[in-house]
Design a protein around this motif. Structure first.
Motif, mmCIF file in Angstrom:
data_model
loop_
_atom_site.group_PDB
_atom_site.id
_atom_site.type_symbol
_atom_site.label_atom_id
_atom_site.label_comp_id
_atom_site.label_asym_id
_atom_site.label_seq_id
_atom_site.Cartn_x
_atom_site.Cartn_y
_atom_site.Cartn_z
ATOM 1 N N ALA A 38 8.547 -14.822 15.480
ATOM 2 C CA ALA A 38 7.716 -14.182 16.304
ATOM 3 C C ALA A 38 7.165 -13.064 15.107
ATOM 4 N N PHE A 39 8.067 -12.242 14.916
ATOM 5 C CA PHE A 39 7.680 -11.025 14.291
ATOM 6 C C PHE A 39 6.365 -11.011 12.812
ATOM 7 N N GLY A 40 6.932 -12.444 12.047
ATOM 8 C CA GLY A 40 6.390 -13.089 11.619
ATOM 9 C C GLY A 40 4.955 -13.948 11.361
ATOM 10 N N LEU A 41 4.750 -14.815 13.055
ATOM 11 C CA LEU A 41 3.539 -15.173 13.102
ATOM 12 C C LEU A 41 2.961 -14.044 14.355
ATOM 13 N N PHE A 42 3.492 -12.691 13.342
ATOM 14 C CA PHE A 42 2.158 -11.699 14.576
ATOM 15 C C PHE A 42 1.978 -10.942 12.835
ATOM 16 N N LEU A 43 2.676 -11.149 12.359
ATOM 17 C CA LEU A 43 1.997 -10.444 10.865
ATOM 18 C C LEU A 43 0.916 -11.395 10.294
ATOM 19 N N LEU A 44 1.084 -12.867 10.325
ATOM 20 C CA LEU A 44 0.022 -13.392 9.717
ATOM 21 C C LEU A 44 -1.398 -13.192 9.614
ATOM 22 N N PRO A 45 -1.770 -12.507 10.494
ATOM 23 C CA PRO A 45 -3.690 -11.709 11.114
ATOM 24 C C PRO A 45 -3.244 -10.717 10.055
ATOM 25 N N MET A 46 -2.580 -10.038 10.201
ATOM 26 C CA MET A 46 -2.927 -9.278 9.225
ATOM 27 C C MET A 46 -2.734 -9.153 7.706
ATOM 28 N N TYR A 47 -1.660 -10.128 7.618
ATOM 29 C CA TYR A 47 -1.486 -10.722 6.404
ATOM 30 C C TYR A 47 -2.953 -11.432 5.716
ATOM 31 N N TYR A 48 -3.066 -12.345 6.368
ATOM 32 C CA TYR A 48 -4.926 -12.782 5.882
ATOM 33 C C TYR A 48 -6.146 -11.968 5.372
ATOM 34 N N LEU A 49 -6.060 -10.798 7.402
ATOM 35 C CA LEU A 49 -6.814 -9.267 6.224
ATOM 36 C C LEU A 49 -6.969 -9.503 5.314
ATOM 37 N N LEU A 50 -5.689 -9.015 5.107
ATOM 38 C CA LEU A 50 -4.807 -7.864 3.598
ATOM 39 C C LEU A 50 -5.611 -8.716 2.417
ATOM 40 N N TRP A 51 -5.839 -9.856 2.446
ATOM 41 C CA TRP A 51 -5.300 -11.027 0.872
ATOM 42 C C TRP A 51 -6.827 -11.394 1.094
#
Length: 92
Positions: A38-51
């Protein structure tokens, strides 16, 4: 769809058996795997925006941190899933 079907089967059929057999370590490991997922799914939008724009140098540390966290969460889920699956089966 398949994940929802398997998860429902686990919650209804397998989880009570694990509780009755007192496999508390496996039960806890599965719960940790769920939470880290669940934490990983929460981080996916941030990952996308940062990359999205990797040429911006001011986000380098944030990109590295989020990437490492996602990597750790995925590897933990993989290893925990294999350990849980290979532990003498559910039925004794």
């Amino acid at each position: 769809v398949f994940g929802g079907w398997v998860y429902t089967w686990y919650r209804v059929d397998v989880r009570p058996i694990m509780e009755d057999l007192q496999y508390w370590t496996l039960f806890g490991l599965f719960e940790l795997k769920e939470h880290f997922g669940a934490f990983g799914l929460f981080l996916l939008p941030m990952y996308y925006l940062l990359w999205k724009r990797p040429e911006l140098a001011q986000y380098r540390q944030a990109r590295n941190a989020v990437t490492v966290l996602l990597c750790l969460f995925v590897w933990f889920a993989l290893v925990a899933g294999h350990v849980i699956n290979n532990y003498k089966g559910i039925y004794p």
